[in-house]
Design a protein around this motif. Structure first.
Motif, short mmCIF file in Angstrom:
data_model
loop_
_atom_site.label_atom_id
_atom_site.label_comp_id
_atom_site.label_asym_id
_atom_site.label_seq_id
_atom_site.Cartn_x
_atom_site.Cartn_y
_atom_site.Cartn_z
N GLY A 1 33.56 14.77 31.85
CA GLY A 1 32.60 14.41 32.88
C GLY A 1 31.62 13.35 32.46
N SER A 2 30.74 13.04 33.39
CA SER A 2 29.66 12.09 33.16
C SER A 2 28.40 12.64 33.83
CB SER A 2 30.01 10.73 33.75
OG SER A 2 28.96 9.80 33.57
N VAL A 3 27.34 12.81 33.07
CA VAL A 3 26.08 13.34 33.57
C VAL A 3 24.97 12.38 33.15
CG1 VAL A 3 24.46 15.26 33.51
CG2 VAL A 3 26.92 15.71 33.46
N LYS A 4 24.23 11.88 34.13
CA LYS A 4 23.15 10.92 33.88
C LYS A 4 23.64 9.69 33.11
CE LYS A 4 20.15 13.75 35.73
NZ LYS A 4 19.58 13.50 37.09
N GLY A 5 24.89 9.33 33.36
CA GLY A 5 25.45 8.16 32.70
C GLY A 5 26.06 8.43 31.34
N PHE A 6 25.95 9.65 30.82
CA PHE A 6 26.51 10.00 29.52
C PHE A 6 27.86 10.68 29.71
CE2 PHE A 6 21.93 9.82 28.76
CZ PHE A 6 21.88 9.03 27.63
N ASN A 7 28.90 10.11 29.14
CA ASN A 7 30.24 10.67 29.24
C ASN A 7 30.49 11.69 28.13
OD1 ASN A 7 30.87 8.95 31.43
ND2 ASN A 7 31.45 7.31 30.02
N PHE A 8 31.23 12.74 28.46
CA PHE A 8 31.59 13.76 27.47
C PHE A 8 32.98 14.28 27.75
CE2 PHE A 8 30.03 16.19 31.04
CZ PHE A 8 30.89 17.29 31.08
N SER A 9 33.59 14.88 26.75
CA SER A 9 34.90 15.50 26.94
C SER A 9 35.09 16.64 25.96
CB SER A 9 36.03 14.48 26.78
OG SER A 9 36.11 14.04 25.43
N VAL A 10 35.71 17.69 26.44
CA VAL A 10 36.21 18.79 25.60
C VAL A 10 37.66 18.96 25.97
CG1 VAL A 10 36.01 21.20 24.95
CG2 VAL A 10 33.95 19.90 25.53
N ILE A 11 38.55 18.51 25.11
CA ILE A 11 39.99 18.51 25.40
C ILE A 11 40.67 19.36 24.34
CG2 ILE A 11 42.05 17.11 25.71
CD1 ILE A 11 40.26 14.75 26.33
N GLY A 12 41.01 20.60 24.74
CA GLY A 12 41.66 21.49 23.78
C GLY A 12 40.78 21.74 22.58
N ASN A 13 41.19 21.24 21.45
CA ASN A 13 40.48 21.47 20.19
C ASN A 13 39.60 20.29 19.77
OD1 ASN A 13 42.85 19.96 19.90
ND2 ASN A 13 43.08 20.51 17.76
N ARG A 14 39.27 19.42 20.72
CA ARG A 14 38.49 18.22 20.40
C ARG A 14 37.33 18.07 21.38
NH1 ARG A 14 40.48 12.01 19.55
NH2 ARG A 14 38.63 10.97 20.28
N GLY A 15 36.16 17.71 20.85
CA GLY A 15 35.01 17.43 21.70
C GLY A 15 34.36 16.12 21.29
N SER A 16 33.86 15.35 22.27
CA SER A 16 33.18 14.09 21.98
C SER A 16 32.14 13.81 23.05
CB SER A 16 34.18 12.93 21.92
OG SER A 16 34.77 12.70 23.18
N VAL A 17 31.13 13.01 22.68
CA VAL A 17 30.07 12.60 23.59
C VAL A 17 29.79 11.12 23.37
CG1 VAL A 17 27.67 12.92 24.29
CG2 VAL A 17 29.01 14.89 23.55
N ASP A 18 29.70 10.36 24.47
CA ASP A 18 29.31 8.95 24.39
C ASP A 18 27.79 8.88 24.53
OD1 ASP A 18 28.95 6.25 24.53
OD2 ASP A 18 30.26 5.92 26.26
N GLY B 1 29.64 7.45 19.71
CA GLY B 1 29.22 8.85 19.70
C GLY B 1 30.00 9.69 18.70
N PRO B 2 29.66 10.97 18.64
CA PRO B 2 30.28 11.88 17.68
C PRO B 2 31.58 12.49 18.22
CG PRO B 2 28.54 13.01 18.84
CD PRO B 2 28.52 11.59 19.34
N ILE B 3 32.42 12.93 17.28
CA ILE B 3 33.67 13.62 17.58
C ILE B 3 33.77 14.83 16.66
CG2 ILE B 3 36.18 13.54 17.37
CD1 ILE B 3 36.14 10.70 18.22
N ALA B 4 34.26 15.94 17.19
CA ALA B 4 34.55 17.12 16.39
C ALA B 4 35.94 17.63 16.76
CB ALA B 4 33.51 18.22 16.61
N VAL B 5 36.74 17.95 15.77
CA VAL B 5 38.11 18.44 15.99
C VAL B 5 38.38 19.65 15.11
CG1 VAL B 5 40.58 17.89 15.75
CG2 VAL B 5 39.00 16.16 16.63
N LEU B 6 39.02 20.65 15.69
CA LEU B 6 39.56 21.76 14.92
C LEU B 6 41.06 21.54 14.77
CD1 LEU B 6 37.71 24.83 16.52
CD2 LEU B 6 37.21 23.70 14.35
N ASN B 7 41.51 21.34 13.56
CA ASN B 7 42.93 21.08 13.30
C ASN B 7 43.61 22.39 12.91
OD1 ASN B 7 45.44 20.27 12.35
ND2 ASN B 7 44.65 18.43 11.38
N PHE B 8 44.46 22.90 13.82
CA PHE B 8 45.13 24.18 13.61
C PHE B 8 46.55 24.03 13.06
CE2 PHE B 8 42.04 25.05 17.01
CZ PHE B 8 41.39 26.15 16.47
N ASP B 9 46.93 22.83 12.64
CA ASP B 9 48.31 22.59 12.22
C ASP B 9 48.74 23.55 11.11
OD1 ASP B 9 50.78 21.41 12.22
OD2 ASP B 9 50.18 19.66 11.03
N ARG B 10 49.80 24.30 11.36
CA ARG B 10 50.40 25.26 10.42
C ARG B 10 49.43 26.35 9.98
NH1 ARG B 10 53.23 21.09 6.41
NH2 ARG B 10 53.37 22.92 5.06
#
Length: 290
Positions: free
Chosen positions: A72-89, A104-113
């Motif tokens: 989404g976009s709130v007050k002009g700031f874009n954000f996303s939470v897609i599965g195991n990844r989150g980011s904010v512009d 902006g920042p990114i955070a990912v949880l890597n569940f591989d294997r």
């Protein structure tokens, strides 16, 4: 949920969240004040989808993985939470702005294997379980609205950097990305995306190197993977509004992509013997924009 779900989910919900309308036979989106006003308002899209993904990075066995998404976009700031990844512009967009600077920042949880029960191949299970990796970093990018087909098509390029701070690896991932989306009507839009990953030595050792001890346990030959370009990915996506239009209501979203493992990552026995260097992704889901 792991990095392959992330790729497939991104295919879907970049399309599902697209704030785009095109000209139709009777009205121009470019000159419709209501559409222009709605385009610049706050918008949030939430959805759920199922992704057809490899069991692990390099596998030739596949499974279905579900997952939620919010963009989404709130007050002009874009954000996303897609599965195991989150980011904010962190750079806000002004109403009517055509150039979008992104940072902006990114955070990912890597569940591989990290869950062996989801892996069919006993040789890969014998290599041992990996801990969930927490990857933190940031991205910069540039987007442009109104490129070719309408005032609302959009091209964006970005590059991100993530560092494993806990868990399986404490290495880095560089990822350049490009995506383009264009509306076909008030209810439909299509697009494409492409990306690649360059990973560090710690990442290569964690997921693609096979030690002599692991070789004895799995029957796969020992192998020392080196840092470098791991893969490239390309694909496409589409969305169709079931109620309202692309800016409001329910929509169905679908997409797919192809990933090719490169260099040492394609030669690792994890891929060359037990899996495949060609990886396919597919996803379908429903989303609601309000």
């Amino acid at each position: 949920m792991d990095s392959r779900f992330l790729a497939a989910a991104a295919v879907l919900f970049v399309a599902g969240a697209a704030p785009a309308l095109a000209q139709d036979a009777t009205s121009s989106a470019a000159t419709d004040p209501q559409i222009a006003d709605d385009y610049d308002k706050d918008s949030v899209t939430i959805g759920i989808g199922g992704a057809y993904v490899p069991d692990y990075d390099g596998s030739d066995n596949y499974r279905i993985s579900p997952g939620p998404v919010a963009i989404g976009s709130v007050k002009g700031f874009n954000f996303s939470v897609i599965g195991n990844r989150g980011s904010v512009d962190l750079i806000s967009n002004r109403p009517g702005q055509k150039i979008d600077l992104q940072f902006g920042p990114i955070a990912v949880l890597n569940f591989d294997r990290s869950t062996l029960s989801t892996i069919d191949d006993p040789r890969i299970r014998a290599l041992g379980k990996r801990s969930t990796a927490v990857e933190l970093g940031g991205y910069v990018g540039l987007g442009k609205t109104g490129i070719i087909t309408s005032p609302y098509d959009r091209l964006a390029v970005s590059v991100s950097y993530r560092q494993g701070v806990t868990g399986a690896h404490r290495s880095y991932i560089w990822q350049p990305t490009i995506n383009y989306i264009t509306p076909l009507s008030r209810k439909a839009a299509v697009g494409f995306y492409g990306s690649a990953q360059y990973v560090g030595q710690g990442y290569a050792d964690t997921y693609f190197t096979i030690t002599p001890t692991q070789s004895i346990a799995s029957g796969l030959p020992a192998f020392n993977a080196r840092k470098g370009w791991k893969n490239y990915t390309a694909g496409g996506f589409a969305t169709y509004s079931l109620t309202g239009n692309l800016l409001h209501g329910f929509k169905i979203v679908a997409g797919g992509g192809y990933t090719r493992l490169l260099n040492d990552y394609s030669y690792s026995p994890v891929v060359r013997i037990a899996g495949s260097k060609s990886q396919w992704l597919g996803a379908v889901g429903v989303a609601y924009t309000f």
